[in-house]
Design an enzyme around this catalytic site. Structure first.
Site, mmCIF file in Angstrom:
data_model
loop_
_atom_site.group_PDB
_atom_site.id
_atom_site.type_symbol
_atom_site.label_atom_id
_atom_site.label_comp_id
_atom_site.label_asym_id
_atom_site.label_seq_id
_atom_site.Cartn_x
_atom_site.Cartn_y
_atom_site.Cartn_z
ATOM 1 N N ILE A 16 12.899 62.689 10.265
ATOM 2 C CA ILE A 16 13.049 61.875 11.474
ATOM 3 C C ILE A 16 11.857 62.061 12.420
ATOM 4 O O ILE A 16 11.865 61.574 13.549
ATOM 5 C CB ILE A 16 14.362 62.199 12.215
ATOM 6 C CG1 ILE A 16 14.461 63.693 12.556
ATOM 7 C CG2 ILE A 16 15.558 61.780 11.354
ATOM 8 C CD1 ILE A 16 15.690 64.044 13.405
ATOM 9 N N ASP A 37 8.347 59.866 3.220
ATOM 10 C CA ASP A 37 9.654 60.476 2.938
ATOM 11 C C ASP A 37 10.455 59.531 2.045
ATOM 12 O O ASP A 37 10.387 58.312 2.204
ATOM 13 C CB ASP A 37 10.423 60.737 4.238
ATOM 14 C CG ASP A 37 11.519 61.796 4.043
ATOM 15 O OD1 ASP A 37 11.436 62.855 4.691
ATOM 16 O OD2 ASP A 37 12.443 61.567 3.241
ATOM 17 N N ILE A 60 6.243 61.818 -2.856
ATOM 18 C CA ILE A 60 4.887 62.298 -2.668
ATOM 19 C C ILE A 60 4.151 62.346 -4.010
ATOM 20 O O ILE A 60 2.952 62.054 -4.084
ATOM 21 C CB ILE A 60 4.933 63.660 -1.954
ATOM 22 C CG1 ILE A 60 5.213 63.386 -0.463
ATOM 23 C CG2 ILE A 60 3.653 64.456 -2.125
ATOM 24 C CD1 ILE A 60 5.884 64.461 0.285
ATOM 25 N N GLU A 61 4.888 62.656 -5.074
ATOM 26 C CA GLU A 61 4.273 62.695 -6.404
ATOM 27 C C GLU A 61 3.751 61.314 -6.800
ATOM 28 O O GLU A 61 2.935 61.183 -7.712
ATOM 29 C CB GLU A 61 5.264 63.127 -7.489
ATOM 30 C CG GLU A 61 6.093 64.343 -7.184
ATOM 31 C CD GLU A 61 7.366 64.032 -6.422
ATOM 32 O OE1 GLU A 61 7.268 63.680 -5.230
ATOM 33 O OE2 GLU A 61 8.451 64.142 -7.004
ATOM 34 N N SER A 79 6.993 69.675 5.904
ATOM 35 C CA SER A 79 8.194 70.509 5.737
ATOM 36 C C SER A 79 8.768 70.257 4.353
ATOM 37 O O SER A 79 9.713 69.494 4.215
ATOM 38 C CB SER A 79 9.286 70.127 6.725
ATOM 39 O OG SER A 79 8.796 69.833 7.994
ATOM 40 N N CYS A 82 12.501 73.082 0.454
ATOM 41 C CA CYS A 82 12.406 74.269 -0.391
ATOM 42 C C CYS A 82 13.696 75.035 -0.480
ATOM 43 O O CYS A 82 14.060 75.732 0.436
ATOM 44 C CB CYS A 82 11.276 75.155 0.079
ATOM 45 S SG CYS A 82 9.698 74.510 -0.443
#
Ligand code: SAH
Length: 403
Positions: A16, A37, A60-61, A79, A82
């Site tokens: 966000i 995102d 992202i990949e 961020s 993880c």
């Protein structure tokens, strides 16, 4: 790039837009050239608040090396999702599909035509003992970055909320930090020029504070209090008395007396009615009373709000006592001897409610102008805020990084 040009910032795992808010708060001249995102709900909130920023709703990949090069960015804010990559879980770690994108970024970094000058990463506590962190540090060293790691909670800025998180800031050499960086993980902000020592965790908050510091990405159903008591054999579901050790109680009392931390009241919405949708249901009261973390507006603490808040009760964040004329102890006294109705009457007298999404956003340091589109449900708001970060902490780290 001349000194006058704003920094070109890439915001990965943008959610966000907590990082974007922090960047603005830091006051540095910068422009987010792209936010990425996969979560469309998060992206809707992001676009609502930052209508002029490009948001890519993809993984992202899915961005190629050429794609990254074309963006020609000076700074990465990220961020990654993880799940702690603990050393014990080393095998699951590499094969965990959710780790893939972060490892991909680390692969891409050394191959970029132009390395970014600045990197800031936020993650859950636990990241510091993961193999992903080892790979990150190794990559940064190879690429010629100086870096510093931190474990910080908003309490170190006088905010009454525990949210202990791992942060890393990295700067491309020959630029260097204004402070002496160390391989140790700092638990305070670096000393300011005046040499004035900085304080960190509010009294009573230990670095192991939150049992719920894990950012749970997948929905883990928390059944009943009994489910969590599997490893605490002395805990019986039938015992209806606040399950709190003397030590815990003392810690909470110490936190409430630490006047360097503000009171919760400063972060509350004034117009929340007692009859509101935020009140705990009778079912939740009867079932979870013993494991609730109850705070009052005069308290100077609250536990970490996670994505299940408002839906799952256990360990997802504090609830607020709004009846001022009732003592917690009296509401909990001899509950086990009472009938269901009497129990409920006692517990209801506390008028316990959830913090609203706006109040959590306030504690996270989101500006008053930050807003959710109407179509985002309350539950979605809690989920998104639970994954987000404390804006003030990141703003301060950005300032430290750029100084
Ligand atoms: N800092 C953000 C929250 C980050 S939570 C904020 O302020 O809101 C991690 C985010 O990573 C989630 O929003 C999730 O949707 C996103 N994500 C997870 N895996 C991803 C991937 N492979 N590619 C892009 N986004 C991803």
């Amino acid at each position: 790039m001349t000194a006058m040009e704003p920094l070109r910032v890439l915001e990965l795992y943008s959610g966000i837009g907590g990082m974007h808010c922090a960047l603005r708060e830091s006051g540095i001249a910068a422009e987010v050239v792209l936010a990425v995102d996969v979560n469309t709900c998060a992206n809707d909130v992001y676009k609502h608040n930052f209508p002029n920023t490009d948001v890519w709703p993809k993984t992202i990949e899915g961005i190629t090396l050429e794609g990254f090069n074309r963006l020609s960015f000076d700074m990465i804010l990220m961020s990654p999702p993880c799940q702690p990559f603990t050393r014990i879980g080393l095998h699951g770690d590499v094969s965990d599909p959710r780790a893939k994108s972060f490892l991909y970024i680390l692969e891409i970094l050394p191959r970029l035509l132009k390395l970014p000058k600045y990197i800031l990463l936020e993650n859950v506590k636990g990241f510091e003992v993961s193999s992903a962190r080892d790979t990150l540090l190794h990559t940064l060293e190879t690429c010629g970055f100086q870096f510093q790691e931190f474990l910080l909670s908003p309490t170190c800025l006088g905010i009454p909320n525990s949210r202990l998180r791992y942060f890393l800031i990295a700067k491309l050499k020959p630029e260097s930090f204004y402070f002496q960086s160390t391989r140790q993980i700092l638990t305070t902000f670096p000393h300011s020029e005046s040499g004035r020592p900085q304080r960190c965790c509010g009294s009573g908050e230990s670095l192991k504070d939150d049992s719920n510091t894990v950012r749970v990405e997948d929905e883990t159903t928390k059944a009943s209090p009994g489910a969590s008591s599997a490893n605490t054999s002395s805990t019986q579901e039938s015992i209806l008395y606040k399950l709190e050790t003397v030590k815990e109680l003392e810690r909470k009392q110490n936190q409430d007396q630490d006047v360097s931390v503000r009171v919760l009241k400063d972060y509350l919405e004034e117009s929340i009615q007692e009859s509101s949708q935020y009140l705990l249901t009778p079912k939740s009261l009867l079932r979870y009373a013993l494991i609730l973390d109850i705070v009052k507006p005069s308290c100077r603490r609250s536990t970490c709000f996670t994505k299940g808040y408002g839906h799952y009760v256990e360990g997802t964040g504090s609830v607020l006592q709004t009846a001022m004329d009732v003592e917690i102890d009296s509401a909990f006294k001899s509950l086990e001897d009472l009938s269901e109705e009497e129990k409920l009457a006692n517990l209801s007298s506390l008028k316990l409610r959830y913090f609203t999404p706006r109040e959590i956003a306030n504690l996270h340091g989101f500006p008053a102008s930050f807003d959710f589109p109407d179509k985002i449900t309350v539950r979605q708001r809690y989920r998104l805020l639970g994954n987000s970060l404390n804006v003030h902490i990141v703003a301060k780290l950005i300032s430290v990084l750029l100084r």
